[in-house]
Design an enzyme around this catalytic site. Structure first.
Site, PDB file in Angstrom:
ATOM      1  CG  HIS A 126      -1.677  -1.279   1.398  1.00  0.00           C
ATOM      2  ND1 HIS A 126      -1.220  -2.258   2.253  1.00  0.00           N
ATOM      3  CD2 HIS A 126      -2.785  -1.769   0.812  1.00  0.00           C
ATOM      4  CE1 HIS A 126      -2.031  -3.304   2.194  1.00  0.00           C
ATOM      5  NE2 HIS A 126      -2.987  -3.046   1.336  1.00  0.00           N
ATOM      6  N   GLY A 127       2.140   1.123  -0.285  1.00  0.00           N
ATOM      7  CA  GLY A 127       2.984   2.298  -0.476  1.00  0.00           C
ATOM      8  C   GLY A 127       3.557   2.948   0.771  1.00  0.00           C
TER       9      GLY A 127
END
Ligand code: FES
Length: 186
Positions: A151-152
């Site tokens: 999710h970065g």
């Protein structure tokens, strides 16, 4: 040009690619058997500590050991990576707490409180993203620390969360260097 002449380079290309791939697998496999043999058998897994020889880890490199079923990143940072981590103001950190099991629970997340005591170039850290538990990629992301592609979430060179949804710095497990080249985790 005959059919044979045009097809031969294709076969050679394939062999070259196959050989290159085998070499890459061999290099990766060389690290793991060594780490694995340091691991206890399943019966003692819950309580065991592991000892890892880090003599082959050059500055800028890291290895992943397995401790209590979790990956543990052991990274020898370059002087530039250490400096980058040391010069971050605590006010710029999303999680200002060290999350280091070797220190009091409220110790601040300075680089000194995240790295190995007296061996500040070494970072020993549970390699699990504090968002939803993916294993982040090393030496990557905007802070050149770790990047979690799930999710970065981006972590800096001290494993502190700097960007993305993860709420906390990655955890530092109980560990100590028992010689210049051997670290005990657990
Ligand atoms: S699990 Fe790493 S960002 Fe979501």
């Amino acid at each position: 040009m005959s059919v044979n002449e045009t097809s031969e380079p294709t076969r050679r290309d394939f062999l070259y690619i196959a050989t290159g791939a085998a070499g890459a697998v061999g290099a990766a496999a060389a690290v793991w058997p060594f780490i694995d043999q340091m691991n206890p058998d399943a019966g003692t897994l819950a309580l065991a500590a592991i000892e890892v020889n880090v003599s082959s880890v050059a500055p800028g490199q890291s290895i992943t050991a397995k401790w209590r079923g979790k990956p543990v990143f052991i990274r020898q940072r370059t002087p530039e990576e250490v400096t980058a981590a040391q010069t971050v103001a605590l006010a710029d950190l999303k999680d200002p707490v060290a999350r280091n099991e070797n220190l009091p629970g409220d110790a601040p997340a300075t680089d000194a409180n995240r790295s190995a005591k007296g061996k500040e170039q070494w970072l020993v850290m549970v390699g699990v993203c504090t968002h939803l538990g993916c294993i982040p990629l090393g030496q990557s992301g905007p802070y050149n620390g770790w990047f979690c592609p799930c999710h970065g979430s981006a972590y800096d060179t001290a494993g502190r969360i700097r960007q993305g949804p993860a709420p906390q710095n990655m955890a530092i497990p109980p560990f100590e260097f028992i010689s210049d080249t051997t670290v005990r985790v657990g």
